[in-house]
Design an enzyme around this catalytic site. Sequence first.
Site, mmCIF file in Angstrom:
data_model
loop_
_atom_site.group_PDB
_atom_site.id
_atom_site.type_symbol
_atom_site.label_atom_id
_atom_site.label_comp_id
_atom_site.label_asym_id
_atom_site.label_seq_id
_atom_site.Cartn_x
_atom_site.Cartn_y
_atom_site.Cartn_z
ATOM 1 N N TYR A 1 -16.305 15.935 -16.366
ATOM 2 C CA TYR A 1 -16.776 14.548 -16.293
ATOM 3 C C TYR A 1 -17.838 14.436 -15.190
ATOM 4 C CZ TYR A 1 -16.755 9.627 -15.019
ATOM 5 O OH TYR A 1 -17.141 8.352 -14.693
ATOM 6 N N LYS B 1 -7.700 5.900 -19.627
ATOM 7 C CA LYS B 1 -7.997 6.402 -20.969
ATOM 8 C C LYS B 1 -6.745 6.331 -21.859
ATOM 9 C CE LYS B 1 -11.943 6.844 -19.072
ATOM 10 N NZ LYS B 1 -12.047 7.672 -17.918
ATOM 11 N N ARG C 1 0.856 -1.201 0.000
ATOM 12 C CA ARG C 1 0.000 0.000 0.000
ATOM 13 C C ARG C 1 0.884 1.242 0.000
ATOM 14 N NH1 ARG C 1 -1.626 1.806 4.593
ATOM 15 N NH2 ARG C 1 -2.298 -0.193 5.430
ATOM 16 N N ASP D 1 -7.270 18.582 -15.224
ATOM 17 C CA ASP D 1 -7.509 17.195 -15.630
ATOM 18 C C ASP D 1 -7.138 17.108 -17.107
ATOM 19 O OD1 ASP D 1 -8.618 14.817 -16.588
ATOM 20 O OD2 ASP D 1 -10.207 14.821 -15.080
HETATM 21 N N1 PLP Z 1 -11.562 12.640 -15.645
HETATM 22 C C1 PLP Z 1 -12.105 12.551 -16.872
HETATM 23 C C2 PLP Z 1 -11.956 13.689 -17.841
HETATM 24 C C3 PLP Z 1 -12.827 11.403 -17.233
HETATM 25 O O1 PLP Z 1 -13.377 11.329 -18.461
HETATM 26 C C4 PLP Z 1 -12.956 10.355 -16.286
HETATM 27 C C5 PLP Z 1 -13.705 9.139 -16.617
HETATM 28 O O2 PLP Z 1 -14.306 9.031 -17.645
HETATM 29 C C6 PLP Z 1 -12.374 10.500 -15.014
HETATM 30 C C7 PLP Z 1 -11.671 11.660 -14.737
HETATM 31 C C8 PLP Z 1 -12.503 9.429 -13.977
HETATM 32 O O3 PLP Z 1 -11.603 8.401 -14.240
HETATM 33 P P1 PLP Z 1 -11.813 6.868 -13.807
HETATM 34 O O4 PLP Z 1 -12.994 6.364 -14.571
HETATM 35 O O5 PLP Z 1 -10.526 6.223 -14.173
HETATM 36 O O6 PLP Z 1 -12.071 6.863 -12.333
#
Ligand code: PLP
Length: 383
Positions: free
Chosen positions: A104, A201, A52, A176
């Site tokens: 998101y 992604k 961890r 992000d």
């Molecule tokens: N940030 C963006 C722009 C996303 O599109 C997503 C998920 O689609 C996330 C964060 C969250 O990521 P995760 O699904 O890996 O938790």
Amino acid sequence: MTTEKDYHFETIAVHAGVEHDPTTGAVMTPIYQTSTFAQTDVGEHKGYDYSRSDNPTRTALQNALAGLEGGKHALAYASGMAAIDGVLRLVRPGDHVLCGNDVYGGTFRLFDKVLSHYGIEFDFANTADSGAIQSELKPNTKLIWLETPTNPMLRLTDIEAVAQIAHDHGAWLAVDNTFASPILQSPLSLGADFVIHSTTKYIGGHSDTVGGAVILNDTAVYEQLKFLQNAAGAVPGPMDNFLTLRGIKTLAIRMAQHCRNATQVAQFLADHPAVAEVIYPGLDSHPQYELAQRQMAGPGGMISFILHGGETAARKIANETQLFTLAESLGGVESLIELPAPMTHASVADSPLAVDPGLVRLSVGIENAADLINDLKQALLKI
Ligand code: PLP
């Protein structure tokens, strides 16, 4: 290889963070599938005591992530949401967070439905408009949170301008960078304090693992984040770290193909009579085309569009494509189609962030562009 400054991105993607295994010479980082590590005496070990806290496969991934974003430090998390939650744990009750109003759905859900109950104040503003940001700042604003390009409207924010606004106010800027990937955009070099990724992604790139990352330069804040992560425990497993690390090696060539294909698909859609609007940073019809050219090294693989037939036509096309799979997520080698309103952004329904139910989002993969266009062509004939 640990210093990346002198290398081009393609080289960094293949080599960053990867040391040949010290015990066997293995060229590829092994999957250290172990929860614990032997100690030669109490507290005496080779840098790892419990997975961890740290694990060698995770260390290699973190070094690679830092290299990709040109940051000093990186932390890998169990998911993109865990990474976002990790950064938000730096914010205290009574602090204000200003977030983009097109993010998101899961980010909105975490902020509005979870963290707001812990005394953190959230507002949502159009971060594409620096004036709107300025007017929403409060004396207690500690953090500005944005996506660029946004999910799903593909709006852009001038990172350098917003970093200036944040810092003049004594606040942090978190970007992000999931949609752009580190190859197309470098928020730290433009002044951001944190870069966040859903490595699920483009970074992982193969739709076979879920993960997240935070990359930053400030060592004291990194230590705090690392402490919080170890305390709370949202760490990724060795196998997931390995898969993400393997994905990174082809990030440069994948992104180049995503951009090439998406540019052709976007042009095809823009010329199609059934399509009312195409949103893609690589089309000069995008309202921030100039910013895209300046801030991004390529327009990316994400396209959103609206059909003249609205929601009914949107649902139809999502069911009629064959190469584009109807599924959530994005950034993998395979092409996906989805309707954000009932799918990825269902959690913003009935909020000011609600998405047009007729919006269709494509994650354009690395297949042959002509095949992808033919697939959309045949699906459009059926709507
Ligand atoms: N940030 C963006 C722009 C996303 O599109 C997503 C998920 O689609 C996330 C964060 C969250 O990521 P995760 O699904 O890996 O938790």
